[in-house]
Scaffold this motif. Structure first.
Motif, short mmCIF file in Angstrom:
data_model
loop_
_atom_site.label_atom_id
_atom_site.label_comp_id
_atom_site.label_asym_id
_atom_site.label_seq_id
_atom_site.Cartn_x
_atom_site.Cartn_y
_atom_site.Cartn_z
N UNK A 88 -68.37 -37.32 -7.42
CA UNK A 88 -67.44 -37.71 -8.48
C UNK A 88 -67.16 -39.20 -8.38
N UNK A 89 -66.46 -39.73 -9.39
CA UNK A 89 -66.08 -41.14 -9.37
C UNK A 89 -65.16 -41.41 -8.19
N UNK A 90 -65.29 -42.62 -7.64
CA UNK A 90 -64.38 -43.03 -6.57
C UNK A 90 -62.96 -43.08 -7.09
N UNK A 91 -62.02 -42.74 -6.24
CA UNK A 91 -60.61 -42.86 -6.60
C UNK A 91 -60.02 -44.07 -5.88
N UNK A 92 -58.93 -44.57 -6.39
CA UNK A 92 -58.26 -45.69 -5.74
C UNK A 92 -57.79 -45.27 -4.34
N UNK A 93 -57.40 -44.01 -4.19
CA UNK A 93 -56.99 -43.50 -2.88
C UNK A 93 -58.12 -43.55 -1.87
N UNK A 94 -59.33 -43.22 -2.31
CA UNK A 94 -60.47 -43.27 -1.40
C UNK A 94 -60.74 -44.70 -0.94
N UNK A 95 -60.69 -45.64 -1.87
CA UNK A 95 -61.01 -47.02 -1.48
C UNK A 95 -59.91 -47.62 -0.60
N UNK A 96 -58.67 -47.22 -0.84
CA UNK A 96 -57.58 -47.71 0.03
C UNK A 96 -57.74 -47.12 1.43
#
Length: 139
Positions: A88-96
């Protein structure tokens, strides 16, 4: 993605990280010299709200760029991108999550932890990727 064919891209990842952190370091140094005040030891310092600017730059450059573009300038330059394990698309939570663990992965022992973990895991992930459930792959 077949894990058996997954490559660590270790050399490319090292170059990407160097590009990214050199850019952040240069921004911070220039910012402190331009907007800082002279300190007693002959250097410069920023305090108060001015002190948040380097962190904001870090946040905009790393987690936000990875979330919006699946890449930073360093990753883009060497042909890598960050993807979610589940497709799925990356989430802001994943990148943080991914970037908050840079403290252990990259900044402690000059990246030795990240290098060892990437070489030791089946999916060639560093601690930040394991926590965030992300992978770094060739474009």
């Amino acid at each position: 993605m077949n894990i058996d064919t997954y490559e660590s891209n270790t050399g490319l990842r090292i170059v990407a990280t160097l590009i990214d952190y050199i850019l952040i370091f240069c921004f911070t140094i220039v910012y402190i010299y331009q907007f800082g005040e002279p300190s007693e030891d002959g250097g410069f310092k920023v305090s108060g709200l001015k002190g948040l600017v380097p962190f904001l730059f870090w946040f905009l450059y790393l987690p936000i760029c990875e979330w919006k573009f699946c890449s930073t300038l360093g990753h883009w330059t060497v042909g890598l991108k960050i993807i979610s394990e589940n497709g799925e698309e990356l989430t802001i939570g994943q990148t943080i999550k991914r970037r908050l663990s840079d403290i252990i992965d990259i900044n402690w022992c000059f990246g030795l932890v990240a290098f060892v973990v990437v070489k030791s895991t089946d999916k060639k992930q560093r601690i930040g990727d394991i926590i965030a459930k992300t992978l770094v792959v060739k474009k």
